[in-house]
Design an enzyme around this catalytic site. Sequence first.
Site, PDB file in Angstrom:
ATOM      1  N   SER A 194       3.376  16.548  13.850  1.00  0.00           N
ATOM      2  CA  SER A 194       2.986  17.957  13.900  1.00  0.00           C
ATOM      3  C   SER A 194       1.646  18.109  13.192  1.00  0.00           C
ATOM      4  CB  SER A 194       4.047  18.790  13.177  1.00  0.00           C
ATOM      5  OG  SER A 194       3.654  20.131  13.072  1.00  0.00           O
TER       6      SER A 194
ATOM      7  N   TYR B  56       9.725  21.754   6.131  1.00  0.00           N
ATOM      8  CA  TYR B  56       9.379  21.229   7.456  1.00  0.00           C
ATOM      9  C   TYR B  56       8.124  20.355   7.347  1.00  0.00           C
ATOM     10  CZ  TYR B  56       8.006  20.987  12.354  1.00  0.00           C
ATOM     11  OH  TYR B  56       7.630  20.522  13.597  1.00  0.00           O
TER      12      TYR B  56
HETATM   13  O1  NJP Z   1      11.840  21.997  20.334  1.00  0.00           O
HETATM   14  P1  NJP Z   1      13.193  22.314  21.116  1.00  0.00           P
HETATM   15  P2  NJP Z   1      10.533  21.155  20.724  1.00  0.00           P
HETATM   16  N1  NJP Z   1      20.425  15.124  17.296  1.00  0.00           N
HETATM   17  O2  NJP Z   1      13.971  23.155  20.149  1.00  0.00           O
HETATM   18  C1  NJP Z   1      17.065  18.040  19.727  1.00  0.00           C
HETATM   19  C2  NJP Z   1       8.068  19.023  17.229  1.00  0.00           C
HETATM   20  N2  NJP Z   1       7.083  20.102  17.175  1.00  0.00           N
HETATM   21  O3  NJP Z   1      10.604  20.545  22.046  1.00  0.00           O
HETATM   22  O4  NJP Z   1      20.809  18.048  20.347  1.00  0.00           O
HETATM   23  C3  NJP Z   1      19.807  14.949  18.461  1.00  0.00           C
HETATM   24  O5  NJP Z   1      12.908  22.860  22.466  1.00  0.00           O
HETATM   25  C4  NJP Z   1      17.575  19.157  20.617  1.00  0.00           C
HETATM   26  O6  NJP Z   1      18.677  18.702  21.396  1.00  0.00           O
HETATM   27  P3  NJP Z   1      20.224  19.126  21.188  1.00  0.00           P
HETATM   28  C5  NJP Z   1       9.415  19.358  16.647  1.00  0.00           C
HETATM   29  O7  NJP Z   1       9.431  19.267  15.241  1.00  0.00           O
HETATM   30  C6  NJP Z   1       7.245  21.249  17.890  1.00  0.00           C
HETATM   31  O8  NJP Z   1       9.381  21.996  20.387  1.00  0.00           O
HETATM   32  O9  NJP Z   1      20.764  19.114  22.579  1.00  0.00           O
HETATM   33  N3  NJP Z   1      18.919  15.796  18.976  1.00  0.00           N
HETATM   34  C7  NJP Z   1      16.390  19.394  21.518  1.00  0.00           C
HETATM   35  O10 NJP Z   1      16.432  18.549  22.643  1.00  0.00           O
HETATM   36  C8  NJP Z   1      10.259  18.301  17.296  1.00  0.00           C
HETATM   37  O11 NJP Z   1      10.212  17.095  16.558  1.00  0.00           O
HETATM   38  C9  NJP Z   1       6.306  22.250  17.809  1.00  0.00           C
HETATM   39  O12 NJP Z   1      20.242  20.468  20.540  1.00  0.00           O
HETATM   40  C10 NJP Z   1      18.662  16.897  18.258  1.00  0.00           C
HETATM   41  C11 NJP Z   1      15.191  19.012  20.653  1.00  0.00           C
HETATM   42  O13 NJP Z   1      15.698  18.318  19.493  1.00  0.00           O
HETATM   43  C12 NJP Z   1       9.605  18.082  18.652  1.00  0.00           C
HETATM   44  O14 NJP Z   1       8.326  18.719  18.574  1.00  0.00           O
HETATM   45  C13 NJP Z   1       5.198  22.081  17.011  1.00  0.00           C
HETATM   46  C14 NJP Z   1      19.254  17.157  17.018  1.00  0.00           C
HETATM   47  C15 NJP Z   1      14.421  20.223  20.174  1.00  0.00           C
HETATM   48  O15 NJP Z   1      13.883  20.894  21.279  1.00  0.00           O
HETATM   49  C16 NJP Z   1      10.348  18.660  19.834  1.00  0.00           C
HETATM   50  O16 NJP Z   1      10.631  20.038  19.594  1.00  0.00           O
HETATM   51  C17 NJP Z   1       5.062  20.921  16.279  1.00  0.00           C
HETATM   52  C18 NJP Z   1      20.176  16.219  16.548  1.00  0.00           C
HETATM   53  N4  NJP Z   1      20.812  16.373  15.384  1.00  0.00           N
HETATM   54  C19 NJP Z   1       6.002  19.933  16.383  1.00  0.00           C
HETATM   55  N5  NJP Z   1      18.772  18.345  16.556  1.00  0.00           N
HETATM   56  C20 NJP Z   1       6.434  23.523  18.544  1.00  0.00           C
HETATM   57  N6  NJP Z   1       7.375  23.670  19.458  1.00  0.00           N
HETATM   58  O17 NJP Z   1       5.617  24.433  18.306  1.00  0.00           O
HETATM   59  C21 NJP Z   1      17.905  18.794  17.475  1.00  0.00           C
HETATM   60  O18 NJP Z   1       4.002  20.790  15.491  1.00  0.00           O
HETATM   61  N7  NJP Z   1      17.825  17.926  18.501  1.00  0.00           N
END
Ligand code: NJP
Length: 233
Positions: free
Chosen positions: A133, A146
């Site tokens: 990020s 975070y």
């Molecule tokens: O977010 P979102 P993003 N075990 O909420 C999964 C970084 N980032 O695509 O388990 C396994 O749509 C969850 O899956 P589920 C951010 O920090 C973002 O934006 O089914 N999986 C879902 O597929 C992150 O590292 C922004 O709930 C787990 C996914 O994570 C990455 O981008 C800015 C889990 C989250 O999808 C992808 O995030 C930035 C677990 N325990 C960095 N917990 C931004 N969006 O602005 C969650 O700088 N997941």
Amino acid sequence: MKTIIITGASSGIGKALARSLDPTRYNIVLAARSKEVLEDLAAELQGPTMVCVTDVTDVEACKSLVKKTADRFGSVDILVNNAGLGFMDQLVDGTLEQWHTMVDVNVKGVLNCLHPCLPHLVQAKGHVINIGSIASHYVFPNSGVYCATKHAVFAISESIRVELMGKVKVTTISPGAVDTDFINKTTNETIHSNMKDYFANGMTSDTIAAQIVHVLDAPENTVVNEIILRPFR
Ligand code: NJP
């Protein structure tokens, strides 16, 4: 064919990446907790795909994800550590539970997947892509923990770079705001309502996915170690 594991493939950047990969070049392993979403996505994708319901905070589940991948496809060439979340809050208002969840998913989750993958990645001369990020480099108000987790992700990438140079490629993708479900995890209603439009006007998941595809297409003798992406507005 190369075999790629994508964590957090059920939403946002991970889902967009799965859709952006050339199905004639990649065996795609979709990992997240949301089984049905992953199965729907797998049904939509054209190439060889496997769904592995995985909570990245569960060490045994991560070991099983890697073993199933290697058993099914014969190698693990690329690990995309994308699963992650952020609860935006001031330190004085944040809960210890949310702090721990961020550390457990964003840091330990990366390590839980990396550890069993490393022998396979070394064997394959593979590639780790960590989704960091802007918060890997700066500390913003309302997101201290975070930011700490994403600083850790960058440090993990750097340790792969310095220790495994020539053996395993590593890239950190460091985005600013992306329009995904990310911001909706924030339970502080005031912060959520102040930030949601900022994220809604951010980059698209497809933009980030295209950059990951670009990184994967770098020449064999070249590694892109980091891409920093910010909305231009
Ligand atoms: O977010 P979102 P993003 N075990 O909420 C999964 C970084 N980032 O695509 O388990 C396994 O749509 C969850 O899956 P589920 C951010 O920090 C973002 O934006 O089914 N999986 C879902 O597929 C992150 O590292 C922004 O709930 C787990 C996914 O994570 C990455 O981008 C800015 C889990 C989250 O999808 C992808 O995030 C930035 C677990 N325990 C960095 N917990 C931004 N969006 O602005 C969650 O700088 N997941």
